[in-house]
Design a protein around this motif. Structure first.
Motif: not given
Length: 269
Positions: A214-215, A219
């Motif tokens: 995600v990181q 995002k």
């Protein structure tokens, strides 16, 4: 000290009072007159708007008088006697001893454990129930309770009156509440307050996923992930909540002094 054997209970509309929260002389009976004729209007959108309004009015009126409170979320499926259930009792008691009311979804499992811990410790134990397809009543350790028809009205109450969120192991509902709290803090829709996950082993995979793909995919930012605090220590969790509250108070006092200084300068001019 509250006890489950104290059988005092008073229902006022959708609001439930138990034990020390029962207010003498507060009975109000409101009955609708019997009405003949079509009832389709009860299911139209304008009528729903009135019911939604009534839920906000009832919730605001009930919770506005609470002391500082912490909302705690967790699974309804947690079994009594399990480590998670015992941790819920300990957390509810620790928050009560620190002067906080606890707000849960009012159901069984972890919610019951937290309400029980707070009630047994003499604190204010609040349950915000929800109408579900399957029957679920407010647990016996809720001292002040209200039932909602609409999730969004209920969620507003969890957020508006909380100084912090503590998230214990749970499923879809708990995840929903977790990410809603984080989103509101991230987007500054609410004043920043702690969002604390209890259980490093349980939440470890989620944290790894957030800090990983995600990181890495852009995002979220690293500062967004700093909003999340994970701990296995109940005392440490409560200490962090107290510290955050003190920081907010100090910041508010500094802002008030700054406003007062500007006002004095303007008066001199």
């Amino acid at each position: 000290m509250s006890s489950a054997h104290d059988s005092r209970e008073h229902q006022r509309g959708p609001v439930l009072y138990r034990r020390s929260q029962v207010k003498e002389g507060s009975t109000t009976d409101q009955r609708l007159l019997d009405s003949r004729g079509p009832t389709e209007w009860l299911h139209t959108d304008p009528w729903r708007v009135l019911r939604i309004q009534s839920e906000f009015v009832e919730g605001f009126g009930l919770l506005a008088e609470l002391p500082a409170a912490v909302s705690v979320f967790g699974s309804a499926r947690t079994r009594p006697g399990s480590p998670e259930y015992d941790a819920g009792i300990a957390l509810g008691a620790a928050l009560a001893h620190a002067g906080y009311a606890v707000i849960t979804g009012g159901g069984p499992g972890t919610m019951e454990a937290v309400n029980r811990g707070a009630s047994e410790a003499g604190g204010v134990s609040v349950g915000l129930g929800i109408e579900l397809p399957f029957e679920q009543k407010l647990n016996d350790w809720v001292d002040v309770g209200v039932n909602f028809r609409y999730f969004f009205a209920r969620k507003t109450m969890f957020v508006k009156y909380a100084q912090a969120f503590v998230i214990m192991p749970g499923g879809f509902g708990t995840l929903d509440e977790t990410f809603e709290a984080l989103t509101l803090v991230q987007t500054r829709k609410v004043t920043r307050f702690p969002v604390i996950l209890y259980g490093t082993e349980y939440w470890g995979g989620l944290i790894d996923w957030l800090r990983g793909p995600v990181q890495a995919g852009g995002k979220v930012r690293s500062t967004d992930l700093d909003l999340i605090y994970v701990s296995d220590d109940v005392d440490q969790i409560v200490a962090r909540i107290v510290e955050a509250a003190q920081e907010r108070s100090a910041q508010q006092a500094a802002e008030e002094r700054a406003v007062a200084a500007v006002a004095r300068t303007n008066d001199v001019r």
